[in-house]
Design a protein around this motif. Structure first.
Motif, PDB file in Angstrom:
ATOM      1  N   SER A 119      39.195 -17.849 -38.224  1.00 49.86           N
ATOM      2  CA  SER A 119      37.793 -17.931 -38.782  1.00 49.86           C
ATOM      3  C   SER A 119      37.300 -19.420 -39.135  1.00 49.86           C
ATOM      4  N   SER A 120      38.192 -20.337 -39.071  1.00 50.01           N
ATOM      5  CA  SER A 120      37.753 -21.603 -39.256  1.00 50.01           C
ATOM      6  C   SER A 120      37.603 -22.393 -37.879  1.00 50.01           C
ATOM      7  N   ALA A 121      38.022 -21.704 -36.725  1.00 48.13           N
ATOM      8  CA  ALA A 121      38.140 -22.181 -35.359  1.00 48.13           C
ATOM      9  C   ALA A 121      36.897 -21.664 -34.675  1.00 48.13           C
ATOM     10  N   GLY A 122      36.310 -22.274 -33.439  1.00 50.40           N
ATOM     11  CA  GLY A 122      35.213 -21.979 -32.836  1.00 50.40           C
ATOM     12  C   GLY A 122      35.647 -21.007 -31.721  1.00 50.40           C
ATOM     13  N   LEU A 123      34.368 -20.304 -31.272  1.00 47.63           N
ATOM     14  CA  LEU A 123      34.603 -19.356 -30.090  1.00 47.63           C
ATOM     15  C   LEU A 123      35.533 -20.061 -29.011  1.00 47.63           C
ATOM     16  N   ARG A 124      35.113 -21.305 -28.589  1.00 44.03           N
ATOM     17  CA  ARG A 124      35.869 -21.705 -27.559  1.00 44.03           C
ATOM     18  C   ARG A 124      37.295 -22.012 -27.696  1.00 44.03           C
ATOM     19  N   THR A 125      37.747 -22.489 -29.090  1.00 45.50           N
ATOM     20  CA  THR A 125      38.869 -22.570 -29.377  1.00 45.50           C
ATOM     21  C   THR A 125      39.797 -21.237 -29.370  1.00 45.50           C
ATOM     22  N   ILE A 126      39.207 -20.215 -29.884  1.00 46.30           N
ATOM     23  CA  ILE A 126      39.713 -18.705 -29.784  1.00 46.30           C
ATOM     24  C   ILE A 126      39.971 -18.228 -28.290  1.00 46.30           C
ATOM     25  N   LYS A 127      39.007 -18.623 -27.665  1.00 44.58           N
ATOM     26  CA  LYS A 127      39.285 -18.351 -26.103  1.00 44.58           C
ATOM     27  C   LYS A 127      40.273 -18.848 -25.438  1.00 44.58           C
ATOM     28  N   ARG A 128      40.538 -20.323 -25.709  1.00 45.79           N
ATOM     29  CA  ARG A 128      41.559 -20.949 -25.343  1.00 45.79           C
ATOM     30  C   ARG A 128      43.063 -20.593 -26.005  1.00 45.79           C
ATOM     31  N   VAL A 129      43.073 -20.134 -27.044  1.00 42.67           N
ATOM     32  CA  VAL A 129      44.506 -19.516 -27.612  1.00 42.67           C
ATOM     33  C   VAL A 129      44.666 -18.222 -26.894  1.00 42.67           C
ATOM     34  N   GLU A 130      43.538 -17.503 -26.744  1.00 42.29           N
ATOM     35  CA  GLU A 130      43.802 -16.258 -25.928  1.00 42.29           C
ATOM     36  C   GLU A 130      44.380 -16.486 -24.673  1.00 42.29           C
ATOM     37  N   GLN A 131      43.882 -17.735 -23.893  1.00 45.66           N
ATOM     38  CA  GLN A 131      44.113 -17.836 -22.302  1.00 45.66           C
ATOM     39  C   GLN A 131      45.643 -18.265 -22.536  1.00 45.66           C
ATOM     40  N   THR A 132      45.959 -19.097 -23.495  1.00 46.69           N
ATOM     41  CA  THR A 132      47.327 -19.573 -23.772  1.00 46.69           C
ATOM     42  C   THR A 132      48.121 -18.484 -23.540  1.00 46.69           C
ATOM     43  N   LEU A 133      47.841 -17.370 -24.547  1.00 50.58           N
ATOM     44  CA  LEU A 133      48.639 -16.312 -24.563  1.00 50.58           C
ATOM     45  C   LEU A 133      48.978 -15.557 -23.375  1.00 50.58           C
ATOM     46  N   GLN A 134      47.836 -15.588 -22.633  1.00 44.97           N
ATOM     47  CA  GLN A 134      47.835 -14.744 -21.545  1.00 44.97           C
ATOM     48  C   GLN A 134      48.510 -15.797 -20.406  1.00 44.97           C
ATOM     49  N   ASP A 135      48.584 -16.915 -20.659  1.00 44.89           N
ATOM     50  CA  ASP A 135      49.517 -17.711 -19.574  1.00 44.89           C
ATOM     51  C   ASP A 135      50.973 -17.693 -20.030  1.00 44.89           C
ATOM     52  N   LEU A 136      51.304 -17.552 -21.010  1.00 45.69           N
ATOM     53  CA  LEU A 136      52.621 -17.115 -21.694  1.00 45.69           C
ATOM     54  C   LEU A 136      52.953 -15.848 -21.380  1.00 45.69           C
ATOM     55  N   GLY A 137      52.225 -15.022 -20.892  1.00 46.96           N
ATOM     56  CA  GLY A 137      52.697 -13.640 -20.624  1.00 46.96           C
ATOM     57  C   GLY A 137      52.818 -12.775 -21.773  1.00 46.96           C
ATOM     58  N   VAL A 138      52.086 -13.062 -22.795  1.00 42.19           N
ATOM     59  CA  VAL A 138      52.009 -12.362 -24.201  1.00 42.19           C
ATOM     60  C   VAL A 138      50.793 -11.611 -24.145  1.00 42.19           C
ATOM     61  N   ASN A 139      50.957 -10.220 -24.738  1.00 41.68           N
ATOM     62  CA  ASN A 139      49.779  -9.208 -24.759  1.00 41.68           C
ATOM     63  C   ASN A 139      48.994  -9.669 -26.036  1.00 41.68           C
ATOM     64  N   LEU A 140      47.644  -9.805 -25.916  1.00 42.56           N
ATOM     65  CA  LEU A 140      46.474 -10.130 -27.034  1.00 42.56           C
ATOM     66  C   LEU A 140      46.941  -9.243 -28.300  1.00 42.56           C
ATOM     67  N   LYS A 141      47.477  -7.965 -27.779  1.00 46.27           N
ATOM     68  CA  LYS A 141      47.768  -7.101 -29.139  1.00 46.27           C
ATOM     69  C   LYS A 141      49.124  -6.419 -28.685  1.00 46.27           C
ATOM     70  N   PRO A 142      50.031  -6.477 -29.680  1.00 42.07           N
ATOM     71  CA  PRO A 142      51.491  -5.948 -29.393  1.00 42.07           C
ATOM     72  C   PRO A 142      51.315  -4.586 -29.201  1.00 42.07           C
ATOM     73  N   LYS A 143      52.370  -4.228 -28.090  1.00 37.28           N
ATOM     74  CA  LYS A 143      52.326  -2.887 -27.828  1.00 37.28           C
ATOM     75  C   LYS A 143      53.140  -2.176 -28.843  1.00 37.28           C
ATOM     76  N   VAL A 144      54.033  -2.805 -29.410  1.00 36.37           N
ATOM     77  CA  VAL A 144      54.596  -1.981 -30.538  1.00 36.37           C
ATOM     78  C   VAL A 144      54.650  -2.744 -31.842  1.00 36.37           C
ATOM     79  N   PRO A 145      53.652  -2.462 -32.687  1.00 34.28           N
ATOM     80  CA  PRO A 145      52.821  -3.572 -33.795  1.00 34.28           C
ATOM     81  C   PRO A 145      53.875  -3.164 -35.100  1.00 34.28           C
ATOM     82  N   THR A 146      55.388  -3.446 -35.013  1.00 35.74           N
ATOM     83  CA  THR A 146      56.015  -3.314 -36.092  1.00 35.74           C
ATOM     84  C   THR A 146      55.624  -4.790 -37.057  1.00 35.74           C
ATOM     85  N   LYS A 147      56.221  -4.510 -38.299  1.00 38.68           N
ATOM     86  CA  LYS A 147      56.057  -5.727 -39.225  1.00 38.68           C
ATOM     87  C   LYS A 147      56.382  -6.975 -38.847  1.00 38.68           C
ATOM     88  N   SER A 148      57.819  -7.047 -38.111  1.00 34.63           N
ATOM     89  CA  SER A 148      58.262  -8.217 -37.681  1.00 34.63           C
ATOM     90  C   SER A 148      57.662  -8.497 -36.364  1.00 34.63           C
TER      91      SER A 148
END
Length: 388
Positions: free
Chosen positions: A262-291
């Motif tokens: 919430s305190s980060a800008g839209l540009r920062t959120i997009k950079r975070v999502e781009q970093t997740l994609q570069d790491l090969g991590v899904n933006l939403k977990p396929k198996v959303p368990t608690k851990s």
């Protein structure tokens, strides 16, 4: 000329019988087959490879008497359950429909998994050999399964009015969180800035980015990404979700991600999502368990911390280079110093503020300043009168 040696393929479709290794009753079936040059295809049925069966555990009379006795289940019911599990590949809805006695789906699952786990543990040489097996590692919990189905049924049977009410509650929780963040930022900006800080405290203020505030000695430019929200904000969001009594974990994850960003800008959120994609991590977990959701949120926090540190490093490097350029310019005898010496000694007088399309200072200057003396004019000779 066209060569006569070209091989001309003759393709026809024929109604031919076929055999499938997936069937054990030797049933003879027919289908249309593509035949090339009069040679029908051979081999097994093409869809037989998709026939997958479940390996249901088999137990003996001795094992049943020793490990599987249960006062609520008879031997005949247990045998019928395992026969139906093998026949319908653990489709417990179908099994419950075909089961002779009135048993719920949860009761059938509980009996099957308890028997299978007991047989695996009894046949293993040591408990450690089967500790990683899914049936042993994650035993079936009847009460948790009943509660899960009840919660899912409630969330799926909500009316439009209830959904709007839940959306209003979440919007109010988000507004309260943003108001708390703004109030805390205002309080931190009013605190005095420490001027003389030791290098040890400087390192302590720089390393944990979550604790960096405007009152610390780390001066962040206006374009610097704001630090991630604290754990208290995430807890407040979780408490607002728990007030709903029933919610899906994927929906809670989205709310936690929004609260953390919430305190980060839209540009920062997009950079975070781009970093997740570069790491090969899904933006939403396929198996959303608690851990999994907790680790996903922790990864987003660490990426946001990394981006903050990179931004601070760039700012510090730019600040250091500007200090070095300033020290070179202040060295006596340099051309830059000698050329601008007169300009530095000159007093800077700001322009007066314009108001209503005029400059007040100049207008007052025109009113108050004395008029310059006019040049001397040549006097005409006065006419003589009769008295003179």
């Amino acid at each position: 000329m066209v060569s006569n040696n070209l091989n001309i393929l003759q393709v026809t479709w024929q109604w031919l019988p076929f055999t499938s290794s997936a069937r054990t009753d030797n049933l003879q079936l027919y289908h249309w087959v593509r035949v090339v040059n009069g040679v029908p295809p051979t081999g097994d049925y093409s869809f037989a490879k998709y026939n997958k069966s479940v390996n249901v555990v088999k137990y003996t009379d001795e094992e049943y008497e020793k490990y599987l006795t249960d006062p609520t289940w008879t031997r005949e019911e247990t045998d019928q359950l395992f026969e139906l599990c093998e026949r319908f590949d653990l489709r417990f809805i179908v099994i419950a429909d075909r089961f002779p006695s009135s048993r719920t789906v949860e009761d059938l699952k509980n009996r099957y998994y308890n028997v299978s786990r007991a047989i695996l543990v009894a046949r293993a040489a040591s408990p450690g050999d089967v500790s990683g097996h899914p049936l042993v590692k994650e035993p079936y919990n009847v009460s948790q399964e009943i509660e899960r189905k009840r919660a899912l049924s409630m969330i799926l049977s909500q009316t439009k009015q209830q959904e709007r009410k839940d959306a209003e509650v979440l919007a109010e929780a988000k507004r309260i969180t943003e108001a708390r963040i703004a109030a805390r930022s205002a309080e931190e900006s009013d605190m005095p800035v420490a001027s003389n800080v030791s290098p040890e405290s400087n390192e302590k203020n720089i390393i944990p980015v979550e604790t960096v505030s405007p009152s610390s000695n780390v001066q962040i430019p206006p374009t610097t990404v704001a630090p991630p929200t604290s754990t208290a904000d995430n807890l407040s969001t979780l408490n607002s979700l728990r007030g709903m009594r029933v919610y899906l974990r994927t929906y809670a994850l989205e709310q936690m991600v929004q609260a953390a960003s919430s305190s980060a800008g839209l540009r920062t959120i997009k950079r975070v999502e781009q970093t997740l994609q570069d790491l090969g991590v899904n933006l939403k977990p396929k198996v959303p368990t608690k851990s999994v959701c907790a680790e996903h949120l922790e990864l987003r926090k660490e990426i946001l911390t990394l981006l903050n540190l990179q931004k601070q490093l760039q700012y510090k490097e730019a600040e250091g280079s500007s200090h070095r350029d300033g020290s070179y310019a202040e060295t006596p005898g340099t051309p830059k110093r000698s050329q601008r010496a007169g300009e530095q000694d000159r007093t800077f007088i700001p322009d007066s503020i314009s108001f209503g399309g005029e400059r007040v200072g100049k207008r007052d200057q025109k009113r108050k300043a004395p008029a310059p003396p006019s040049p001397a004019q040549s006097k005409r000779p006065r006419k003589l009168k009769a008295s003179d």
